[in-house]
Design a protein around this motif. Sequence first.
Motif, PDB file in Angstrom:
ATOM      1  N   LEU A  98      34.626  52.699 -19.887  1.00 17.26           N
ATOM      2  CA  LEU A  98      35.289  52.779 -18.599  1.00 17.26           C
ATOM      3  C   LEU A  98      34.338  52.644 -17.421  1.00 17.26           C
ATOM      4  CD1 LEU A  98      37.757  55.701 -19.374  1.00 17.26           C
ATOM      5  CD2 LEU A  98      38.197  53.239 -19.442  1.00 17.26           C
ATOM      6  N   GLU A  99      33.086  52.821 -17.662  1.00 13.09           N
ATOM      7  CA  GLU A  99      32.116  52.726 -16.585  1.00 13.09           C
ATOM      8  C   GLU A  99      31.840  51.268 -16.250  1.00 13.09           C
ATOM      9  OE1 GLU A  99      28.544  54.797 -17.435  1.00 13.09           O
ATOM     10  OE2 GLU A  99      29.567  56.682 -17.869  1.00 13.09           O
ATOM     11  N   THR A 100      31.794  50.948 -14.985  1.00 14.34           N
ATOM     12  CA  THR A 100      31.434  49.595 -14.565  1.00 14.34           C
ATOM     13  C   THR A 100      29.971  49.596 -14.179  1.00 14.34           C
ATOM     14  OG1 THR A 100      32.127  50.107 -12.308  1.00 14.34           O
ATOM     15  CG2 THR A 100      33.750  49.042 -13.741  1.00 14.34           C
ATOM     16  N   PRO A 101      29.258  48.595 -14.595  1.00 14.98           N
ATOM     17  CA  PRO A 101      27.834  48.570 -14.260  1.00 14.98           C
ATOM     18  C   PRO A 101      27.622  48.311 -12.770  1.00 14.98           C
ATOM     19  CG  PRO A 101      28.455  46.568 -15.397  1.00 14.98           C
ATOM     20  CD  PRO A 101      29.647  47.471 -15.414  1.00 14.98           C
ATOM     21  N   ILE A 102      26.628  48.960 -12.231  1.00 12.13           N
ATOM     22  CA  ILE A 102      26.288  48.773 -10.822  1.00 12.13           C
ATOM     23  C   ILE A 102      25.175  47.744 -10.746  1.00 12.13           C
ATOM     24  CG2 ILE A 102      25.387  49.915  -8.765  1.00 12.13           C
ATOM     25  CD1 ILE A 102      26.524  52.533  -9.923  1.00 12.13           C
ATOM     26  N   ILE A 103      25.458  46.657 -10.052  1.00 10.62           N
ATOM     27  CA  ILE A 103      24.484  45.579  -9.924  1.00 10.62           C
ATOM     28  C   ILE A 103      23.896  45.658  -8.526  1.00 10.62           C
ATOM     29  CG2 ILE A 103      24.134  43.085  -9.946  1.00 10.62           C
ATOM     30  CD1 ILE A 103      26.570  42.956 -11.840  1.00 10.62           C
ATOM     31  N   THR A 104      22.611  45.824  -8.477  1.00 15.09           N
ATOM     32  CA  THR A 104      21.934  45.886  -7.184  1.00 15.09           C
ATOM     33  C   THR A 104      21.151  44.609  -6.975  1.00 15.09           C
ATOM     34  OG1 THR A 104      20.036  46.973  -8.167  1.00 15.09           O
ATOM     35  CG2 THR A 104      21.744  48.396  -7.255  1.00 15.09           C
ATOM     36  N   GLU A 105      21.070  44.202  -5.744  1.00 14.07           N
ATOM     37  CA  GLU A 105      20.330  42.989  -5.421  1.00 14.07           C
ATOM     38  C   GLU A 105      18.864  43.344  -5.258  1.00 14.07           C
ATOM     39  OE1 GLU A 105      20.167  39.817  -1.802  1.00 14.07           O
ATOM     40  OE2 GLU A 105      22.114  40.621  -2.372  1.00 14.07           O
ATOM     41  N   TYR A 106      18.001  42.553  -5.881  1.00 11.33           N
ATOM     42  CA  TYR A 106      16.573  42.822  -5.848  1.00 11.33           C
ATOM     43  C   TYR A 106      15.975  42.163  -4.620  1.00 11.33           C
ATOM     44  CZ  TYR A 106      11.678  42.851  -7.173  1.00 11.33           C
ATOM     45  OH  TYR A 106      10.326  43.020  -7.185  1.00 11.33           O
ATOM     46  N   LYS A 107      15.347  42.962  -3.803  1.00 12.95           N
ATOM     47  CA  LYS A 107      14.670  42.445  -2.609  1.00 12.95           C
ATOM     48  C   LYS A 107      13.205  42.800  -2.700  1.00 12.95           C
ATOM     49  CE  LYS A 107      18.631  42.842   0.411  1.00 12.95           C
ATOM     50  NZ  LYS A 107      19.155  43.413   1.636  1.00 12.95           N
ATOM     51  N   ASP A 108      12.380  41.794  -2.521  1.00 16.52           N
ATOM     52  CA  ASP A 108      10.942  41.989  -2.583  1.00 16.52           C
ATOM     53  C   ASP A 108      10.440  42.179  -1.151  1.00 16.52           C
ATOM     54  OD1 ASP A 108       8.143  40.103  -3.954  1.00 16.52           O
ATOM     55  OD2 ASP A 108       8.387  42.216  -3.504  1.00 16.52           O
ATOM     56  N   SER A 109      10.433  43.434  -0.708  1.00 19.60           N
ATOM     57  CA  SER A 109      10.051  43.693   0.678  1.00 19.60           C
ATOM     58  C   SER A 109       8.711  44.395   0.790  1.00 19.60           C
ATOM     59  CB  SER A 109      11.135  44.530   1.355  1.00 19.60           C
ATOM     60  OG  SER A 109      11.247  45.758   0.681  1.00 19.60           O
ATOM     61  N   ASN A 110       7.977  44.474  -0.297  1.00 19.71           N
ATOM     62  CA  ASN A 110       6.699  45.163  -0.255  1.00 19.71           C
ATOM     63  C   ASN A 110       5.581  44.307   0.321  1.00 19.71           C
ATOM     64  OD1 ASN A 110       7.758  47.443  -1.361  1.00 19.71           O
ATOM     65  ND2 ASN A 110       7.288  46.861  -3.458  1.00 19.71           N
ATOM     66  N   PHE A 111       5.733  43.008   0.296  1.00 22.02           N
ATOM     67  CA  PHE A 111       4.651  42.122   0.727  1.00 22.02           C
ATOM     68  C   PHE A 111       5.085  41.361   1.976  1.00 22.02           C
ATOM     69  CE2 PHE A 111       4.384  42.556  -3.891  1.00 22.02           C
ATOM     70  CZ  PHE A 111       3.143  43.146  -3.982  1.00 22.02           C
ATOM     71  N   TYR A 112       4.293  41.441   2.999  1.00 16.66           N
ATOM     72  CA  TYR A 112       4.561  40.715   4.232  1.00 16.66           C
ATOM     73  C   TYR A 112       3.235  40.417   4.909  1.00 16.66           C
ATOM     74  CZ  TYR A 112       4.064  45.412   6.118  1.00 16.66           C
ATOM     75  OH  TYR A 112       3.588  46.652   6.424  1.00 16.66           O
ATOM     76  N   TYR A 113       3.261  39.427   5.794  1.00 20.97           N
ATOM     77  CA  TYR A 113       2.044  39.015   6.491  1.00 20.97           C
ATOM     78  C   TYR A 113       1.959  39.753   7.810  1.00 20.97           C
ATOM     79  CZ  TYR A 113      -1.377  36.199   8.913  1.00 20.97           C
ATOM     80  OH  TYR A 113      -2.473  35.784   9.612  1.00 20.97           O
ATOM     81  N   GLN A 114       0.762  40.249   8.090  1.00 22.73           N
ATOM     82  CA  GLN A 114       0.519  40.917   9.360  1.00 22.73           C
ATOM     83  C   GLN A 114      -0.643  40.198  10.024  1.00 22.73           C
ATOM     84  OE1 GLN A 114      -0.435  45.034   8.951  1.00 22.73           O
ATOM     85  NE2 GLN A 114      -0.209  45.456  11.130  1.00 22.73           N
ATOM     86  N   ALA A 115      -0.434  39.818  11.235  1.00 21.17           N
ATOM     87  CA  ALA A 115      -1.476  39.083  11.968  1.00 21.17           C
ATOM     88  C   ALA A 115      -2.692  39.965  12.152  1.00 21.17           C
ATOM     89  CB  ALA A 115      -0.951  38.641  13.325  1.00 21.17           C
ATOM     90  N   PRO A 116      -3.881  39.365  12.032  1.00 24.57           N
ATOM     91  CA  PRO A 116      -5.100  40.165  12.184  1.00 24.57           C
ATOM     92  C   PRO A 116      -5.207  40.719  13.595  1.00 24.57           C
ATOM     93  CG  PRO A 116      -5.634  37.849  12.005  1.00 24.57           C
ATOM     94  CD  PRO A 116      -4.176  37.971  11.757  1.00 24.57           C
ATOM     95  N   SER A 117      -5.591  41.958  13.674  1.00 21.56           N
ATOM     96  CA  SER A 117      -5.718  42.586  14.983  1.00 21.56           C
ATOM     97  C   SER A 117      -7.153  43.022  15.267  1.00 21.56           C
ATOM     98  CB  SER A 117      -4.783  43.787  15.069  1.00 21.56           C
ATOM     99  OG  SER A 117      -5.145  44.725  14.085  1.00 21.56           O
ATOM    100  N   SER A 118      -8.067  42.620  14.433  1.00 23.84           N
ATOM    101  CA  SER A 118      -9.451  43.013  14.603  1.00 23.84           C
ATOM    102  C   SER A 118     -10.103  42.129  15.664  1.00 23.84           C
ATOM    103  CB  SER A 118     -10.178  42.858  13.271  1.00 23.84           C
ATOM    104  OG  SER A 118     -11.554  42.901  13.448  1.00 23.84           O
ATOM    105  N   SER A 119     -11.117  42.668  16.319  1.00 23.46           N
ATOM    106  CA  SER A 119     -11.834  41.893  17.337  1.00 23.46           C
ATOM    107  C   SER A 119     -12.670  40.798  16.689  1.00 23.46           C
ATOM    108  CB  SER A 119     -12.722  42.812  18.178  1.00 23.46           C
ATOM    109  OG  SER A 119     -13.696  43.414  17.348  1.00 23.46           O
ATOM    110  N   SER A 120     -13.014  40.948  15.407  1.00 21.27           N
ATOM    111  CA  SER A 120     -13.796  39.907  14.733  1.00 21.27           C
ATOM    112  C   SER A 120     -12.968  38.643  14.568  1.00 21.27           C
ATOM    113  CB  SER A 120     -14.246  40.396  13.357  1.00 21.27           C
ATOM    114  OG  SER A 120     -15.052  41.530  13.467  1.00 21.27           O
TER     115      SER A 120
END
Length: 132
Positions: A98-120
């Motif tokens: 009777l249980e219906t499976p719960i399907i979740t959408e996989y989102k890969d949000s752990n990796f993103y680009y961040q612009a360098p903010s160093s003075s170098s």
Amino acid sequence: MNKLASIVLSAIILLQTIGLHTDDLVQIDEFIEHAKFHSEQYGDNVLVFISKHYGELKAEHEQEHQEEKEDHEQLPFQHHSHLSSIIVYTQNPVNAELETPIITEYKDSNFYYQAPSSSSHTKGLLQPPRHS
């Protein structure tokens, strides 16, 4: 050397599975002495001796000969081991059909680009390699 170690280990495991312990091997001389005593005193052969101490005549022999109780306690193979296992079966009260499976959408949000903010980076000191 490895073969010898494996043979010795296998022999130890075999002896323990059939119920032989090291103290039983040490007490073999008491077994032989008591068998000789029974042979001389009562005229018992080996099979009757074994039956009197380990078989169907054991209870009768212990009642009739209380004076030999200390000698009987020194005989090998007198330990009692008990092995029990408990099997538990539980039925899950929730009906899985009777249980219906719960399907979740996989989102890969752990990796993103961040612009360098160093003075170098802003001064141009650290630049990636370039093809020439």
